[in-house]
Design an enzyme around this catalytic site. Structure first.
Site, PDB file in Angstrom:
ATOM      1  N   SER A 142       0.868  -1.176   0.000  1.00 45.44           N
ATOM      2  CA  SER A 142       0.000   0.000   0.000  1.00 45.44           C
ATOM      3  C   SER A 142       0.902   1.222   0.000  1.00 45.44           C
ATOM      4  O   SER A 142       2.101   1.127   0.302  1.00 45.44           O
ATOM      5  CB  SER A 142      -0.864  -0.005   1.260  1.00 45.44           C
ATOM      6  N   TYR A 155      -2.261  -1.750  10.340  1.00 41.34           N
ATOM      7  CA  TYR A 155      -2.228  -1.836   8.882  1.00 41.34           C
ATOM      8  C   TYR A 155      -0.924  -1.242   8.344  1.00 41.34           C
ATOM      9  O   TYR A 155      -0.225  -1.853   7.524  1.00 41.34           O
ATOM     10  CB  TYR A 155      -3.432  -1.099   8.295  1.00 41.34           C
TER      11      TYR A 155
END
Length: 260
Positions: A142, A155
């Site tokens: 990401s 995350y």
């Protein structure tokens, strides 16, 4: 075709980014494995691909379960004889300020994103090594593999960790012709992101439109979401690249949100 007869396992591919990657691989001649916790949804996607003339199969796979991962990879090897490409894509999102995260939530996030990448890679590497054809390991990172955002402590931690893991695999796998790379998308408007919009609006005390404009897309060059097709094209590049020249890398596809 760039992936003719390559055997590709894509986790979390019953829908969303994973499904688009599997579809792109199938279009380029690969034999694709739809690996997902939801076996019925995985089989529905596999059937959809077979309806286009592609070769596709489904396996049930909770990427946090070593037994399920090993069984799923063994099923693929029994059916098709090996594994050439692994895309570790399965993931979830939980959004809180750090002090509100429970340890169980923290462990769940790291288990799916990091343990899942470790377990699937560990199961696939011996088959890539033994084949003599080499292979490609691709992690779904990401922009948060590079950059932090509020409310996403586990995350961001996990996505940063994937870059380190990929670099180790790239070094260990080089003599076998196995490459490892990380795709780092910006916000892609999947179900995962749709769920975050109202959650962040509530936590931050702003409207959903403001979350999209001023949080998610604020740093992009054009105010646009990254698309599943954008991500799939990078996955195709990593899977089909012909040499070890492109390994141990992380490529950001984010409309300029993060620039290197």
């Amino acid at each position: 075709m760039k992936m003719q007869d390559k055997i590709a396992i894509v986790t979390g591919s019953a829908a969303g980014i994973g499904k688009e990657i599997a579809t792109t691989y199938a279009r380029e001649g690969a034999k694709v494995v739809i690996a997902d916790m939801n076996k019925d949804a995985a089989e529905a996607t596999a059937q959809e691909l077979r309806g286009t003339g592609a070769q596709a199969m489904s396996v049930a796979m909770d990427v946090t379960s070593e037994d399920q991962v090993n069984a799923g990879v063994a099923e693929v090897v029994k059916a098709w004889g090996g594994v050439d490409v692994l895309v570790s894509n399965a993931g979830i999102q939980i959004v809180h300020p750090l002090e509100e995260f429970t340890l169980a939530e923290w462990k769940k996030m790291l288990a799916i994103h990091l343990d899942g990448a470790f377990l699937t890679t560990k199961a696939c590497l011996p088959h890539m090594y033994a084949s003599g054809r080499g292979g490609s390991v691709i992690f779904m990172g990401s922009v948060h593999s590079k950059e932090a955002s509020m409310l996403k402590a586990p995350y961001v931690t996990a996505k940063h960790g994937l870059i380190g893991l990929a670099k180790v695999i790239a070094k260990e796998g080089a003599k076998h012709g196995v490459r490892a790379n990380v795709i780092c998308p910006g916000f892609v408007r999947t179900a995962l992101v749709e769920k975050q919009i109202p959650e962040q609006a509530k936590t931050l005390g702003i409207s959903e439109a403001e979350v999209i404009k001023n949080v998610m897309l604020k740093e992009t060059v054009d105010g646009e979401f990254t698309t599943v097709q954008d991500v799939a094209e990078v996955a195709l590049l990593f899977a089909s690249f012909p040499s070890n020249a492109l390994t141990g890398q992380s490529l950001v596809v984010s409309h300029g949100w993060f620039m290197q």
